[in-house]
Write an enzyme that holds these catalytic residues in place. Structure first.
Site, short mmCIF file in Angstrom:
data_model
loop_
_atom_site.label_atom_id
_atom_site.label_comp_id
_atom_site.label_asym_id
_atom_site.label_seq_id
_atom_site.Cartn_x
_atom_site.Cartn_y
_atom_site.Cartn_z
N GLU A 74 0.81 -1.23 0.00
CA GLU A 74 0.00 0.00 0.00
C GLU A 74 0.83 1.27 0.00
OE1 GLU A 74 -2.57 -3.32 0.97
OE2 GLU A 74 -0.65 -2.67 1.81
N HIS A 143 -10.53 -5.87 8.17
CA HIS A 143 -11.43 -5.81 7.02
C HIS A 143 -12.68 -4.98 7.29
CE1 HIS A 143 -8.94 -9.31 6.15
NE2 HIS A 143 -9.32 -9.24 4.88
#
Length: 340
Positions: A74, A143
């Site tokens: 990321e 998540h």
């Protein structure tokens, strides 16, 4: 802030049921078709079409040089987007899940949020960071975070979250067209929500930075955004209450005018969001309401939020997320006895 509204008079099309995910995908497709500088990049956005299939078909239509699968890194993804924006492109980054975005925080805070100010406006970074966020899908840890407070506390970023199909399309188009960096938070549990929508004649929506009154009422104001909007709309129809519901649509810029006007009409307010209560967006919102509406308030501004804990396992998330009962309980505690 540049805004994009579809010119409905120049297009034709019949509204049909569409999901938020479909509207987001169409917004990406239309932006890429109209502007060759728009590039999409992220983990699995190409061949797979994204975990939630929002980018499905983009690589086939525009090629993998404009819809690019990246490594699982990321910080590298967002760092690459910084370089792309510095050289004139408009990158749209997908962070696969909310908590996956944390490794990219250094790039976001040190460069994305500061570059325009650092260069006295000479180098804007028109980057849109798409983040599927929030709970309600039974996701495990990492998540299902609600991380909006981190972004709204970082000067230089715009923080946007749609809650309707129309806004999903309109706000994403506006975000991509903006020269300011935008963190675009997409409520995961609303990806499959449906509404009548025409991809060839999408309705014009209010620009970034403007809240919308989704339901008028006189008893109290529910102030919310993103995944908590359907909860508040359901609560507003409960017997015995006449509740107004304000959908913020963006936390930065914040629409003080619409929020204050609503609270002055009703005299009471409850802020509802999934993010933790301590240090969450509701504290800032409540402070702004108190500062601007103090002499109109009949009771303290209350908050209904996620608990101050790490995100719970899937079987417990229904207790963690603000629901209709918790919202109505807060409304009932707004010192109604004072009216007697």
């Amino acid at each position: 802030m540049t805004t994009v509204a579809a010119a409905a008079g120049e297009r034709t099309g019949r509204a049909k049921p569409a999901t938020m995910a479909q509207a987001l995908g169409r917004a990406l497709r239309d932006s890429m078709a109209e502007d060759p500088t728009v590039h999409v990049l992220g983990e699995d956005v190409g061949t797979l079409g994204g975990v939630f299939r929002v980018t499905d078909g983009l690589a086939k239509e525009f090629g993998d040089d404009r819809c690019t699968d990246t490594p699982l890194a990321e910080a590298g993804i967002l760092g690459a987007a910084v370089g792309m924006a510095m050289y004139g492109l408009r990158p749209v980054v997908e962070m696969q899940f909310d908590a996956f975005a944390y490794p990219a925080f250094e790039q976001l805070i040190s460069h994305v949020a500061k570059m325009r100010n650092r260069t006295r406006g000479a180098m804007p970074l028109p980057i849109t960071v798409r983040v599927p966020y929030g709970g309600g899908i039974g996701g495990v840890e990492h998540h299902s975070d609600s991380s909006e407070a981190y972004y709204m506390a970082t000067p230089g970023l715009h923080v946007v979250m749609p809650a309707t199909v129309d806004d999903a399309y309109g706000l994403l188009r506006a975000s991509i067209a903006s020269d300011d960096p935008v963190v675009f938070l997409e409520p995961k549990r609303l990806y499959w929500s449906k509404a009548a929508w025409s991809p060839d004649a999408p309705a014009a929506v209010e620009p970034i930075g403007r809240a919308v009154v989704r339901r008028s009422g006189r008893s109290a104001t529910l102030i919310t955004y993103g995944p908590s909007l359907p909860v508040c709309l359901e609560a507003a129809t409960a017997e015995g209450w006449d509740l107004e519901v304000v959908d913020l649509r963006s936390l930065v810029p914040f629409d003080d005018e619409t929020v204050a006007a609503s609270v002055r009409r009703t005299g009471r307010a409850v802020v509802v969001h999934e993010s933790s209560g301590f240090g969450g967006p509701g504290g800032e919102i409540a402070a702004r309401i108190t500062e601007q509406c103090f002499h109109h308030l009949e009771a303290p501004v209350l908050r209904v939020a996620g608990f101050d804990i790490p995100y719970p396992p899937p079987m417990q998330e229904r207790h963690h997320l603000p629901g209709v009962d918790r919202v109505l309980d807060a409304v009932a505690r707004l010192q109604w006895e004072a009216e007697g």
